[in-house]
Design a protein around this motif. Structure first.
Motif, PDB file in Angstrom:
ATOM      1  N   TYR A  85      40.154 -12.386  21.844  1.00 15.35           N
ATOM      2  CA  TYR A  85      39.826 -13.288  22.939  1.00 15.35           C
ATOM      3  C   TYR A  85      40.403 -14.692  22.748  1.00 15.35           C
ATOM      4  O   TYR A  85      40.526 -15.188  21.630  1.00 15.35           O
ATOM      5  CB  TYR A  85      38.300 -13.357  23.103  1.00 15.35           C
ATOM      6  CG  TYR A  85      37.726 -11.993  23.379  1.00 15.35           C
ATOM      7  CD1 TYR A  85      37.831 -11.416  24.634  1.00 15.35           C
ATOM      8  CD2 TYR A  85      37.125 -11.256  22.358  1.00 15.35           C
ATOM      9  CE1 TYR A  85      37.335 -10.141  24.881  1.00 15.35           C
ATOM     10  CE2 TYR A  85      36.629  -9.982  22.597  1.00 15.35           C
ATOM     11  CZ  TYR A  85      36.739  -9.433  23.863  1.00 15.35           C
ATOM     12  OH  TYR A  85      36.262  -8.167  24.105  1.00 15.35           O
ATOM     13  N   HIS A  87      39.603 -17.970  22.971  1.00 18.22           N
ATOM     14  CA  HIS A  87      38.646 -19.071  22.955  1.00 18.22           C
ATOM     15  C   HIS A  87      39.284 -20.304  22.322  1.00 18.22           C
ATOM     16  O   HIS A  87      40.256 -20.201  21.563  1.00 18.22           O
ATOM     17  CB  HIS A  87      37.390 -18.681  22.174  1.00 18.22           C
ATOM     18  CG  HIS A  87      36.552 -17.653  22.855  1.00 18.22           C
ATOM     19  ND1 HIS A  87      35.749 -17.949  23.932  1.00 18.22           N
ATOM     20  CD2 HIS A  87      36.398 -16.327  22.624  1.00 18.22           C
ATOM     21  CE1 HIS A  87      35.124 -16.852  24.333  1.00 18.22           C
ATOM     22  NE2 HIS A  87      35.508 -15.851  23.559  1.00 18.22           N
ATOM     23  N   ILE A 249      29.544 -14.440  20.326  1.00 20.19           N
ATOM     24  CA  ILE A 249      29.865 -15.642  21.094  1.00 20.19           C
ATOM     25  C   ILE A 249      28.795 -15.993  22.122  1.00 20.19           C
ATOM     26  O   ILE A 249      28.623 -17.162  22.481  1.00 20.19           O
ATOM     27  CB  ILE A 249      31.237 -15.469  21.798  1.00 20.19           C
ATOM     28  CG1 ILE A 249      31.778 -16.814  22.298  1.00 20.19           C
ATOM     29  CG2 ILE A 249      31.149 -14.466  22.928  1.00 20.19           C
ATOM     30  CD1 ILE A 249      32.178 -17.763  21.201  1.00 20.19           C
ATOM     31  N   SER A 271      36.009 -14.415  17.862  1.00 26.93           N
ATOM     32  CA  SER A 271      35.741 -15.388  18.923  1.00 26.93           C
ATOM     33  C   SER A 271      35.180 -16.697  18.387  1.00 26.93           C
ATOM     34  O   SER A 271      35.116 -17.691  19.113  1.00 26.93           O
ATOM     35  CB  SER A 271      34.759 -14.797  19.945  1.00 26.93           C
ATOM     36  OG  SER A 271      33.539 -14.448  19.315  1.00 26.93           O
ATOM     37  N   LEU A 362      28.158 -23.131  25.675  1.00 23.11           N
ATOM     38  CA  LEU A 362      29.293 -22.206  25.759  1.00 23.11           C
ATOM     39  C   LEU A 362      28.860 -20.897  26.410  1.00 23.11           C
ATOM     40  O   LEU A 362      29.557 -20.359  27.281  1.00 23.11           O
ATOM     41  CB  LEU A 362      29.854 -21.946  24.361  1.00 23.11           C
ATOM     42  CG  LEU A 362      30.985 -20.915  24.266  1.00 23.11           C
ATOM     43  CD1 LEU A 362      32.174 -21.315  25.127  1.00 23.11           C
ATOM     44  CD2 LEU A 362      31.411 -20.732  22.807  1.00 23.11           C
ATOM     45  N   LEU A 366      30.379 -19.235  29.840  1.00 30.54           N
ATOM     46  CA  LEU A 366      30.982 -17.903  29.879  1.00 30.54           C
ATOM     47  C   LEU A 366      30.329 -17.030  30.940  1.00 30.54           C
ATOM     48  O   LEU A 366      31.020 -16.318  31.689  1.00 30.54           O
ATOM     49  CB  LEU A 366      30.877 -17.239  28.512  1.00 30.54           C
ATOM     50  CG  LEU A 366      31.716 -17.853  27.390  1.00 30.54           C
ATOM     51  CD1 LEU A 366      31.416 -17.168  26.065  1.00 30.54           C
ATOM     52  CD2 LEU A 366      33.197 -17.762  27.716  1.00 30.54           C
ATOM     53  N   ARG A 393      32.035 -12.398  29.975  1.00 29.58           N
ATOM     54  CA  ARG A 393      33.453 -12.575  29.650  1.00 29.58           C
ATOM     55  C   ARG A 393      34.371 -11.521  30.251  1.00 29.58           C
ATOM     56  O   ARG A 393      35.480 -11.834  30.684  1.00 29.58           O
ATOM     57  CB  ARG A 393      33.613 -12.620  28.123  1.00 29.58           C
ATOM     58  CG  ARG A 393      34.898 -13.221  27.618  1.00 29.58           C
ATOM     59  CD  ARG A 393      34.856 -13.427  26.118  1.00 29.58           C
ATOM     60  NE  ARG A 393      34.442 -12.210  25.422  1.00 29.58           N
ATOM     61  CZ  ARG A 393      34.152 -12.166  24.128  1.00 29.58           C
ATOM     62  NH1 ARG A 393      34.220 -13.259  23.395  1.00 29.58           N
ATOM     63  NH2 ARG A 393      33.802 -11.034  23.564  1.00 29.58           N
ATOM     64  N   THR A 432      37.410 -16.778  29.699  1.00 35.52           N
ATOM     65  CA  THR A 432      36.717 -17.529  28.657  1.00 35.52           C
ATOM     66  C   THR A 432      36.529 -18.962  29.137  1.00 35.52           C
ATOM     67  O   THR A 432      36.868 -19.292  30.284  1.00 35.52           O
ATOM     68  CB  THR A 432      37.513 -17.535  27.338  1.00 35.52           C
ATOM     69  OG1 THR A 432      38.679 -18.356  27.479  1.00 35.52           O
ATOM     70  CG2 THR A 432      37.914 -16.127  26.926  1.00 35.52           C
ATOM     71  N   GLU A 433      36.037 -19.819  28.225  1.00 33.50           N
ATOM     72  CA  GLU A 433      35.893 -21.229  28.594  1.00 33.50           C
ATOM     73  C   GLU A 433      37.237 -21.890  28.834  1.00 33.50           C
ATOM     74  O   GLU A 433      37.313 -22.955  29.463  1.00 33.50           O
ATOM     75  CB  GLU A 433      35.108 -21.984  27.504  1.00 33.50           C
ATOM     76  CG  GLU A 433      35.870 -22.290  26.228  1.00 33.50           C
ATOM     77  CD  GLU A 433      35.919 -21.109  25.267  1.00 33.50           C
ATOM     78  OE1 GLU A 433      36.315 -21.322  24.105  1.00 33.50           O
ATOM     79  OE2 GLU A 433      35.570 -19.977  25.667  1.00 33.50           O
TER      80      GLU A 433
END
Length: 462
Positions: A85, A87, A249, A271, A362, A366, A393, A432-433
């Motif tokens: 991922y 991140h 996460i 992650s 976070l 997500l 996610r 993701t963020e």
């Protein structure tokens, strides 16, 4: 007569060196080392490699040319996930793990300890707090291995040989776990409903031969298991262990599996401050309660706090080292292989930097981004969500009139990696963020263009 080939990079290819090594081990030829490998799996031709470069600068140029063919997710708008991922990695993480007391060539094992044991103890403590578990190991090779180890632990604990797989599992993970446990356990799949476990089917499949119920949450499609408590209750009533494979996460906001009854929680720390790179840096975690029955079945290393002979001073070292495969070697219950200690230190730095508030924020981001992306893509004509479960996610969509492969091909020409193909008409999309609302809108707009193209649709339906 053709002279034997001696590779300029590998001096042991010289005939006299090879002959000496074969004589030392009592083998007539190198082929004897591959006798157990079926002929169908062997390459019957030389590797397709260029001629060796004598000059180092020529070799460097060649390798640079190969690397230049790659495109990282930093260079394209990416919605790729499926186990690795994208991140954000704070700069301090790379700075800390690049320090000489941590950065080593193999497994994070320096010849002297300059704070590494303490750093890993802190990582274990932070992970235990995040997961609401008591004991967390030094990272194993990856999350696939960690889950496989959790399942083999359940087999030893119960003396049973069947595992119920009650969630959708990433195909690569399922294959790796199967390879790892097949000598001791059989995997029995229970169909899912609406993206999550079918509790009634799980209850019906339970029996006195079931060692573990394996739950993945989030699942391969990002679905968060909502009935874990019910599954755990049924599993425990049947004398089975509940093994959860997860990604940590989201546990700043989601309820950790242990609260719902999980006995062994496993997963990957990629992650948590590890780059996606070209396949990711991975490390596996195994978490259990402070129960000697479970702790003593963990084959990997644990670091703990210890007092010393000097009042007021303490140190860090192995806990119950004699239970590990490192101590028992070939007589060990299970061999854990390469550790990923450096990545554990990276995850520890990440968690210390984020703190409980940061991880909660976070997790909220997500969940919100995932839901926004689901709604945006579902609004595109010809695109439908596959279930109504809560997703973190990742999620899948189905295309009515075009193939998923065709969508990927079309959007790559626009600089977009829209996701991972699941089957002919399904695509796994990940946010993701680092995926902004504008990025999601861009993907939705590009999908709308593709699915609205009559010519494109007709071409796919031929």
């Amino acid at each position: 007569m053709t002279a034997p080939f001696v590779h300029p990079y590998i001096p042991n290819t010289a005939p006299e060196s090879r002959a000496a090594m074969l004589a030392a081990v009592g083998a007539a030829s190198v082929d004897e080392f591959y006798a157990d490998i079926p002929a169908s799996l062997r390459l019957s031709r030389p590797l397709d490699l260029p001629a060796p470069f004598v000059a180092e600068q020529d070799l460097a140029r060649h390798v640079q040319g190969l690397l230049a063919k790659n495109r990282s997710t930093a260079e394209r708008l990416s919605f790729l996930g499926a186990g690795t991922y994208n991140h954000y990695v704070p700069a301090v993480v790379d700075e800390v793990i690049g320090r000489s007391e941590f950065l080593t060539a193999y497994a994070g094992e320096p010849y002297e300890d300059h704070g590494r044991f303490q750093a890993l103890f802190q990582y274990q403590s932070l992970m235990a707090e995040l997961l609401e578990m008591d004991v967390v190991n030094v990272p194993t090779y990856d999350g696939y291995q960690a889950t496989a180890t959790g399942l083999t632990m359940s087999g030893r604990l119960t003396g049973r040989g069947r595992v119920l797989v009650v969630s959708d599992v990433l195909p690569a993970k399922l294959a790796k776990v199967h390879d790892y446990v097949r000598a001791h356990l059989t995997l029995d799949h229970v169909s899912t409903v609406g993206g999550t476990a079918d509790v009634a089917a799980v209850r019906a499949a339970l029996g006195d031969d079931v060692a573990a119920v394996w739950v993945e949450t989030p699942s391969a499609t990002g679905a968060v298991e909502a009935a874990l408590s019910e599954i755990a209750e049924a599993a425990h009533a049947a004398g089975a262990v509940v093994v959860v494979g997860t990604d940590p996460i989201g546990y700043g906001v989601l309820t950790p599996p242990t609260v719902a009854g999980a006995d062994i929680v496993t997963g990957d720390i990629q992650s948590l401050g590890l780059h996606q790179w070209f396949g990711g840096a991975h490390g596996g975690f195994i978490a259990v309660h402070d129960d000697p029955t479970f702790v003593m079945e963990m084959p990997s290393r644990l670091f703990g706090l210890a007092t010393t002979d000097v009042p007021g001073e303490y140190g860090f070292g192995d806990v119950a080292y004699d239970r590990t495969s490192f101590a028992h070697r070939e007589d060990g219950k299970e061999w854990v292989g390469t550790a990923a200690a450096l990545w554990g230190i990276a995850a520890g730095v990440y968690l210390a930097l984020m703190g409980p508030t940061g991880m909660a924020e976070l997790g909220e981001v997500l969940l919100a981004r995932t839901r926004y992306a689901q709604q945006a893509l579902a609004a595109v004509p010809g695109v439908a969500l596959d279930d109504d479960a809560v997703h973190l996610r990742e999620f899948t969509v189905t295309f009515a009139d075009v193939t998923a492969e065709a969508v990927v091909t079309a959007l790559r020409t626009k600089g977009i990696e829209p996701g991972v193909v699941v089957d002919e008409h399904r695509l796994l999309v990940c946010v993701t963020e680092l995926t902004s609302q504008a990025d999601i809108d861009t993907l939705a707009g590009a999908l709308a263009e593709v699915t609205a193209s009559d010519l494109f649709a007709k071409e796919q339906n031929r």
